[in-house]
Design an enzyme around this catalytic site. Structure first.
Site, PDB file in Angstrom:
ATOM      1  N   LYS A   1      54.375  53.314  36.037  1.00  0.00           N
ATOM      2  CA  LYS A   1      55.767  53.048  36.417  1.00  0.00           C
ATOM      3  C   LYS A   1      56.626  54.264  36.133  1.00  0.00           C
ATOM      4  CE  LYS A   1      57.043  48.827  35.484  1.00  0.00           C
ATOM      5  NZ  LYS A   1      57.264  47.803  34.452  1.00  0.00           N
TER       6      LYS A   1
ATOM      7  N   ARG B   1      61.157  48.713  29.788  1.00  0.00           N
ATOM      8  CA  ARG B   1      60.100  48.310  30.716  1.00  0.00           C
ATOM      9  C   ARG B   1      58.779  48.927  30.286  1.00  0.00           C
ATOM     10  NH1 ARG B   1      62.171  50.291  36.441  1.00  0.00           N
ATOM     11  NH2 ARG B   1      60.775  48.621  37.146  1.00  0.00           N
TER      12      ARG B   1
ATOM     13  N   GLY C   1      52.503  41.723  35.758  1.00  0.00           N
ATOM     14  CA  GLY C   1      52.755  40.533  34.963  1.00  0.00           C
ATOM     15  C   GLY C   1      52.171  40.572  33.565  1.00  0.00           C
TER      16      GLY C   1
ATOM     17  N   MET D   1      52.629  42.955  31.102  1.00  0.00           N
ATOM     18  CA  MET D   1      53.508  43.436  30.052  1.00  0.00           C
ATOM     19  C   MET D   1      54.916  42.965  30.382  1.00  0.00           C
ATOM     20  SD  MET D   1      51.032  45.005  28.708  1.00  0.00           S
ATOM     21  CE  MET D   1      51.194  46.421  27.704  1.00  0.00           C
TER      22      MET D   1
ATOM     23  N   ARG E   1      54.818  51.641  43.740  1.00  0.00           N
ATOM     24  CA  ARG E   1      53.405  51.799  43.367  1.00  0.00           C
ATOM     25  C   ARG E   1      52.583  51.485  44.603  1.00  0.00           C
ATOM     26  NH1 ARG E   1      53.769  46.664  39.523  1.00  0.00           N
ATOM     27  NH2 ARG E   1      54.265  45.145  41.103  1.00  0.00           N
TER      28      ARG E   1
ATOM     29  N   HIS F   1      53.718  35.355  41.334  1.00  0.00           N
ATOM     30  CA  HIS F   1      52.573  35.718  40.500  1.00  0.00           C
ATOM     31  C   HIS F   1      51.271  35.213  41.109  1.00  0.00           C
ATOM     32  CE1 HIS F   1      49.802  35.112  37.050  1.00  0.00           C
ATOM     33  NE2 HIS F   1      50.257  36.309  36.713  1.00  0.00           N
TER      34      HIS F   1
ATOM     35  N   ARG G   1      10.330  38.221  48.931  1.00  0.00           N
ATOM     36  CA  ARG G   1       9.594  37.592  47.825  1.00  0.00           C
ATOM     37  C   ARG G   1       8.756  36.465  48.393  1.00  0.00           C
ATOM     38  NH1 ARG G   1      14.960  37.939  46.179  1.00  0.00           N
ATOM     39  NH2 ARG G   1      15.370  39.091  44.261  1.00  0.00           N
TER      40      ARG G   1
ATOM     41  N   ARG H   1       6.509  41.708  49.090  1.00  0.00           N
ATOM     42  CA  ARG H   1       5.916  41.701  47.768  1.00  0.00           C
ATOM     43  C   ARG H   1       4.905  40.566  47.680  1.00  0.00           C
ATOM     44  NH1 ARG H   1       9.436  40.491  42.563  1.00  0.00           N
ATOM     45  NH2 ARG H   1       9.317  38.376  43.377  1.00  0.00           N
TER      46      ARG H   1
ATOM     47  N   GLU I   1       8.504  47.978  37.266  1.00  0.00           N
ATOM     48  CA  GLU I   1       9.358  47.038  36.537  1.00  0.00           C
ATOM     49  C   GLU I   1       8.899  46.832  35.098  1.00  0.00           C
ATOM     50  OE1 GLU I   1       9.115  43.195  38.515  1.00  0.00           O
ATOM     51  OE2 GLU I   1       7.126  43.687  39.261  1.00  0.00           O
TER      52      GLU I   1
ATOM     53  N   SER J   1       9.111  50.857  44.158  1.00  0.00           N
ATOM     54  CA  SER J   1      10.361  50.124  44.289  1.00  0.00           C
ATOM     55  C   SER J   1      10.727  49.636  42.901  1.00  0.00           C
ATOM     56  CB  SER J   1      10.190  48.955  45.253  1.00  0.00           C
ATOM     57  OG  SER J   1      11.365  48.174  45.243  1.00  0.00           O
TER      58      SER J   1
ATOM     59  N   GLY K   1      12.064  47.472  40.268  1.00  0.00           N
ATOM     60  CA  GLY K   1      12.498  46.096  40.044  1.00  0.00           C
ATOM     61  C   GLY K   1      13.319  46.112  38.777  1.00  0.00           C
ATOM     62  N   THR K   2      14.605  46.433  38.947  1.00  0.00           N
ATOM     63  CA  THR K   2      15.414  46.702  37.751  1.00  0.00           C
ATOM     64  C   THR K   2      15.757  45.435  36.970  1.00  0.00           C
ATOM     65  OG1 THR K   2      17.317  46.773  39.223  1.00  0.00           O
ATOM     66  CG2 THR K   2      16.380  48.879  38.554  1.00  0.00           C
ATOM     67  N   ASN K   3      15.577  44.261  37.571  1.00  0.00           N
ATOM     68  CA  ASN K   3      15.818  43.035  36.781  1.00  0.00           C
ATOM     69  C   ASN K   3      14.792  42.916  35.670  1.00  0.00           C
ATOM     70  OD1 ASN K   3      17.663  42.568  38.741  1.00  0.00           O
ATOM     71  ND2 ASN K   3      16.634  40.804  39.643  1.00  0.00           N
ATOM     72  N   ASP K   4      13.517  42.916  36.052  1.00  0.00           N
ATOM     73  CA  ASP K   4      12.473  42.818  35.043  1.00  0.00           C
ATOM     74  C   ASP K   4      12.470  44.043  34.135  1.00  0.00           C
ATOM     75  OD1 ASP K   4      11.072  40.408  34.865  1.00  0.00           O
ATOM     76  OD2 ASP K   4      10.082  40.768  36.785  1.00  0.00           O
TER      77      ASP K   4
ATOM     78  N   CYS L   1      15.090  47.419  44.187  1.00  0.00           N
ATOM     79  CA  CYS L   1      15.216  46.093  44.760  1.00  0.00           C
ATOM     80  C   CYS L   1      15.745  45.065  43.782  1.00  0.00           C
ATOM     81  CB  CYS L   1      13.889  45.643  45.352  1.00  0.00           C
ATOM     82  SG  CYS L   1      12.615  45.454  44.104  1.00  0.00           S
TER      83      CYS L   1
ATOM     84  N   TYR M   1      16.378  54.462  49.174  1.00  0.00           N
ATOM     85  CA  TYR M   1      17.186  53.305  49.549  1.00  0.00           C
ATOM     86  C   TYR M   1      17.495  52.425  48.352  1.00  0.00           C
ATOM     87  CZ  TYR M   1      12.918  50.497  49.151  1.00  0.00           C
ATOM     88  OH  TYR M   1      11.808  49.865  48.672  1.00  0.00           O
TER      89      TYR M   1
HETATM   90  P1  ADP Z   1      57.009  44.468  36.009  1.00  0.00           P
HETATM   91  O1  ADP Z   1      56.128  45.526  35.480  1.00  0.00           O
HETATM   92  O2  ADP Z   1      56.656  43.111  35.563  1.00  0.00           O
HETATM   93  O3  ADP Z   1      57.208  44.603  37.484  1.00  0.00           O
HETATM   94  P2  ADP Z   1      59.535  45.776  35.666  1.00  0.00           P
HETATM   95  O4  ADP Z   1      59.691  46.712  34.530  1.00  0.00           O
HETATM   96  O5  ADP Z   1      59.327  46.390  36.976  1.00  0.00           O
HETATM   97  O6  ADP Z   1      58.431  44.719  35.322  1.00  0.00           O
HETATM   98  O7  ADP Z   1      60.830  44.896  35.674  1.00  0.00           O
HETATM   99  C1  ADP Z   1      60.927  43.744  36.424  1.00  0.00           C
HETATM  100  C2  ADP Z   1      62.191  43.724  37.205  1.00  0.00           C
HETATM  101  O8  ADP Z   1      63.318  43.915  36.371  1.00  0.00           O
HETATM  102  C3  ADP Z   1      62.323  44.837  38.225  1.00  0.00           C
HETATM  103  O9  ADP Z   1      61.663  44.525  39.399  1.00  0.00           O
HETATM  104  C4  ADP Z   1      63.810  44.884  38.436  1.00  0.00           C
HETATM  105  O10 ADP Z   1      64.187  43.881  39.357  1.00  0.00           O
HETATM  106  C5  ADP Z   1      64.341  44.544  37.086  1.00  0.00           C
HETATM  107  N1  ADP Z   1      64.771  45.761  36.414  1.00  0.00           N
HETATM  108  C6  ADP Z   1      64.058  46.587  35.640  1.00  0.00           C
HETATM  109  N2  ADP Z   1      64.786  47.631  35.240  1.00  0.00           N
HETATM  110  C7  ADP Z   1      65.988  47.457  35.782  1.00  0.00           C
HETATM  111  C8  ADP Z   1      67.208  48.218  35.750  1.00  0.00           C
HETATM  112  N3  ADP Z   1      67.285  49.367  35.096  1.00  0.00           N
HETATM  113  N4  ADP Z   1      68.249  47.739  36.431  1.00  0.00           N
HETATM  114  C9  ADP Z   1      68.147  46.582  37.113  1.00  0.00           C
HETATM  115  N5  ADP Z   1      67.079  45.829  37.181  1.00  0.00           N
HETATM  116  C10 ADP Z   1      65.997  46.260  36.517  1.00  0.00           C
HETATM  117 MG    MG Z   2      58.076  45.884  38.495  1.00  0.00          MG
HETATM  118 MG    MG Z   3      56.811  41.175  34.700  1.00  0.00          MG
END
Ligand code: ADP
Ligand code: MG
Ligand code: MG
Length: 879
Positions: free
Chosen positions: A22, A92, A101, A103, A336, A454, A561, A617, A744, A763, A765-768, A830, A850
């Site tokens: 980020k 953040r 989601g 952190m 991203r 999510h 087999r 085989r 094998e 060939s 036979g990496t399982n055995d 195999c 192969y």
């Molecule tokens: P995640 O990694 O879960 O996407 P973010 O750090 O991107 O978390 O934060 C989630 C949301 O919080 C962002 O999508 C944005 O909408 C809001 N946010 C984060 N920083 C700011 C900021 N400086 N000003 C306004 N909104 C923010």
């Molecule tokens: Mg985000």
């Molecule tokens: Mg989040």
């Protein structure tokens, strides 16, 4: 002095390891002139310093943070902790690899009672100021002190109900002040302390919470599922706040530069007016599609489109962009590489090549091999679907069809899946705690949330069918019921079928069919085939599997087999008779019957192969699997064999083995009863002759299993050659064929130079080979390997990914020694590992001919072989 903190302007997109994904991208966007609110990044080094330093945030680091904070004050003209003109920041997290989601983020940090009042006076907008403050208390309480968010939500609902409000946005400034008091009370009851009023203290606690969240169980599970190194650590981004919650000319949203489900070239996303942060993904209000922004704020919409184009061209990949609009001004808060379905991954990669943005090689490297599973996933059987009854429909959040029994809790879903049940996880909305349940379910169904909720994002990443935001259904997680619009109820364990591509939900089970592939997929696979060095064969015992594999691009059979052909219900009585026969004569008479059956099998495979290699085989039966078990079976057999039941039982007892895995199987059986392999060799060559006479070229490979010594192979080879030459003499013709061995047993690796004197191919036979190298029985290892992972004694399942240091070293030794005898010895793999991308890379490096794998994994193996040949290991991070 070490440097731990960086201004956005000091970073770039290539500094992910230090600044997190980020932060690196915020830096990059700042430097290319996009409207990013200013801020700074506390590096992953600081996180590691904190973790290794006994979870102590050093004064040195915090002093550096303060220096950057005062720079931020200068940049914004606001003052951290001021009552008149407070600087508010977001804290953040940002790991080097995208962990959606996992952190937690705290917004509006810096607010306290007096600053909230000051902000209200300054802007003349008390509602927004107090809305920001109540959000801050909740997020801070949740993230830093783990106060369950439902406590805050209950307080919120109470006030809404009392005033007859439907939406959060209806709350007035006065309502919000009341809410803030309620929140502060919740906070002090939960923590025993007042809500911290000192912004620097708030900041310190929030930074520590982000560092701690790197080790929280959700993050740990996510890293394990995605092979992410725990020692990377997370960075912390401190950024000046912008406010999307300041009325109808403000808002917040998410947009993808292309459709992440289909890959189509269209901007795709959602936004909410007068909202902040994660309101869009939290599913509290239903967001509007991005196209609606064009009507509401055409200028902002156009700027957003331009930003999408600019970012996509800059990163040369589909982007997932988070933005906020404050009073008509657009801010970009994150970009991203967008998570996408396999279909979208392939389509965007191929389109990017056609648009001249990337090369074919880059396109190949870009598609995650693991993801391809999705494309090969089932769809509903068309005729079965005709009788299907749609009971509701929701958002088609992640494609593919699924059918299964409904469960309402992630934990119960996991347990049901362990019992072998096909599970559909049903929730109002999912959260990171549900990850494991989602991973173990066939599909996910939610009542709330949009296409970027999510549930939707995670399901797409996992390649699972998902229908989100199905508001027609009333889901009661406590009662474990779904109430349909008609009032009808469904209970835990009931069957539903979901079509993640249309969003339709059907009652009951619907038969599934194989997925179809073509178009962009074929184009990319064609490029992969041109790039790869390894051939990809299939492990197939039946014409159906073989045909399917050819559609998936298999280049022959690497392992047929023959014992699998014996499992057939009609055949098993003869197999039993063969095993239990007490004289050569008796055995030979059953073998004649079995031979005819095998001839039919082999000729069909040769016909389908149309000249491609077919590796057969010879019998390697774990004897106990074939022996009769029930009284009825034993009686039947006694009758067929003209014996008494006690006679049969006695013979079965005599054959019982203490450890069948290390017992009388493979070539050992043929040393005792050479007539079995002779029969099979006859069946193979006679069918080869038949198919050859039909004008189809044939080149069988006859493979002897479980060879440990050269002399075993010499003995068996002599027997087989005898019968083959007899056939050639009789038919007055010769056909090409090879006799080789499975490698094998560790001893075979060590003496591979000697064995190669008798073998025309190896060939692996990496399982055995894995079982015998570790001394783990594959069937029993599951019982204890979990402890091995937990205690970090093993990193990975050696039966899934080849153990390079041990088993791999043995393979390498066998390759080297085999080549000492025959420079161009044909060698392949195999075992299960033949379809595992990491292992394929290893086999590619050894220069094998192969790999062979199950039909569904053939496309994965083709792509993995191409990626191995192109050298660089693919980065999960880019997807
Ligand atoms: P995640 O990694 O879960 O996407 P973010 O750090 O991107 O978390 O934060 C989630 C949301 O919080 C962002 O999508 C944005 O909408 C809001 N946010 C984060 N920083 C700011 C900021 N400086 N000003 C306004 N909104 C923010
Ligand atoms: Mg985000
Ligand atoms: Mg989040």
């Amino acid at each position: 002095m070490r440097k731990f903190v960086y201004q956005f302007s000091e970073g770039s997109k290539d500094m992910k390891n230090l600044l997190g994904g980020k932060g690196a991208n915020l830096a990059e966007m700042t430097n290319i002139g996009l409207p990013v609110p200013p801020g700074f990044i506390i590096s992953t080094d600081a996180c590691n310093d904190y973790t290794t330093g006994n979870k102590h945030l050093s004064e040195e680091i915090f002093e550096e943070v303060k220096i950057h904070l005062s720079k931020l004050e200068t940049q914004t003209g606001k003052v951290f902790g001021s009552t008149e003109n407070p600087l508010l920041v977001s804290v953040r997290s940002g790991a080097p690899f995208s962990m959606p989601g996992m952190m937690d983020t705290v917004l509006n940090l810096g607010l306290n009672d007096s600053a909230a009042r000051g902000l209200a006076d300054l802007t003349g907008d008390a509602r927004s100021a107090y809305d920001s403050y109540r959000r801050f208390i909740q997020m801070f309480g949740d993230v830093v002190f783990e106060i369950p968010s439902y406590q805050f939500e209950q307080a919120l609902s109470r006030i809404k109900k009392a005033n007859n409000y439907l939406l959060d946005t209806e709350l007035t400034a006065d309502d919000l002040t009341e809410l803030i008091d309620a929140y502060k009370l919740i906070f002090s009851q939960a923590t025993g302390n007042d809500f911290p009023q000192n912004p620097l203290e708030q900041l310190r606690l929030a930074i520590i919470a982000v560092f701690d969240s790197w080790m929280n169980p959700r993050a740990v599970i996510y890293r394990r599922l995605h092979d992410i190194d725990a020692s990377l650590g997370t960075a912390v981004n401190i950024q000046a706040m912008v406010f999307g919650n300041t009325g109808e000319s403000s808002g917040t949203g998410i947009t993808f530069t292309r459709n992440p489900s289909t890959g189509e070239k269209e901007v795709f996303g959602e936004f909410l007016l007068n909202a902040q942060g994660e309101d869009v993904v939290a599913g509290i209000r239903t967001p509007e599609p991005i196209s609606a922004l064009q009507m509401r704020m055409p200028m902002v919409y156009n700027e957003l489109l331009k930003t999408c184009e600019l970012l996509e061209n800059h990163y040369l990949d589909m982007q997932d962009i988070e933005f906020t609009i404050e009073k008509g001004k657009l801010y970009v808060l994150q970009t991203r590489s967008g998570k996408r379905t396999a279909k979208a991954a392939i389509q965007t990669a191929v389109d990017f090549v056609h648009e001249g943005k990337i090369t074919r090689e880059e396109a190949i490297m870009r598609v995650e091999t693991k993801q391809l599973h999705q494309l090969l996933h089932p769809a509903f059987h068309e005729s079965a679907l005709k009788n299907g009854h749609v009971i509701a429909s929701g958002l088609p959040a992640s494609p593919g069809a699924a059918t299964g029994q409904i469960y309402f809790e992630a934990k119960e879903a996991v347990q049901a899946a362990e019992r072998g049940i096909s599970v559909i996880l049903v929730r109002n909305e999912t959260s990171p705690e549900d990850i494991e349940g989602m991973a173990r379910s066939n599909a996910i169904l939610t009542a709330h949330g949009g296409m970027t909720s999510h549930a939707a994002v995670v399901a797409r990443g996992m390649g699972k069918c998902c229908i989100a935001g199905c508001s027609e259904l009333t889901i009661n997680e406590k009662e474990k019921t779904i109430t349909l619009k008609t009032g009808e109820k469904l209970y835990e364990g009931d069957y539903l079928s979901l079509d993640g591509s249309s969003g339709n939900i059907y009652l009951g089970e619907i038969a599934l069919t194989e997925a179809s592939i073509g178009g962009h997929f074929d184009e990319l696979m064609g490029w992969a085939d041109a790039a790869k060095k390894l051939m990809i064969r299939v492990n197939a015992d039946t014409p159906t599997d073989f045909k399917k594999a050819l559609l998936f691009g298999a280049e022959g059979i690497g392992l047929c087999r023959t014992e699998h052909m014996f499992f057939d219900e009609k055949r098993i009585p003869y197999v039993r008779q063969m095993i239990l026969a007490e004289s050569l004569k008796e055995r030979e008479s059953v073998l004649t019957i079995l031979k005819e059956m095998q001839k039919a099998d082999f000729s069909e495979l040769f016909r389908i192969a149309e000249g491609r290699s077919v590796n057969i085989r010879l019998l390697d039966p774990p004897l106990h699997e074939f022996l009769p078990k029930t009284d009825h079976e034993i009686e039947q057999l006694a009758q067929d064999m003209n014996r008494t039941v006690p006679q049969i039982r006695k013979r079965i007892e005599a054959l019982a083995e203490a450890n069948p895995m290390l017992g009388h199987r493979g070539c050992r059986l043929a040393i005792t009863f050479p007539e079995i392999y002779r029969m099979q060799a006859e069946a193979i060559m006679e069918s080869a002759v038949i198919v050859h006479d039909e004008g189809i070229s044939v080149h069988p490979e006859i493979m002897i299993p479980l060879i440990a010594t050269k002399s075993e192979l010499s003995y068996i080879k002599k027997e087989i050659k005898q019968v083959i030459h007899a056939i050639f003499d009789r038919e007055r013709m010769v056909l090409p064929y090879d006799i080789g061995t499975m490698i094998e047993i560790p001893r075979a690796c060590v003496t591979a130079d000697e064995i190669a004197e008798e073998a025309q191919f190896f060939s692996f036979g990496t399982n055995d080979l894995t079982q015998l190298t570790y001394g783990f029985s594959r069937d029993d290892a599951t019982k204890f390997l979990a402890d091995y992972y937990e205690k970090d004694i093993l990193a990975k399942d050696p039966f899934m990914t080849i153990d390079k240091a041990g088993v791999g070293a043995l393979v390498e030794m066998a390759v080297t020694r085999g080549r000492m005898t025959h420079e161009h010895l044909k060698m392949g793999v195999c075992g299960e590992h033949g379809g595992d991308p990491d292992s394929i890379q290893f086999f590619h490096q050894l220069g094998l001919t192969y790999v062979s794998c199950s039909p569904y994994r053939v496309p994965i193996a083709r792509l993995a072989a191409a990626q191995a040949a192109l050298g660089t290991k693919q980065l999960v991070a880019t997807l």
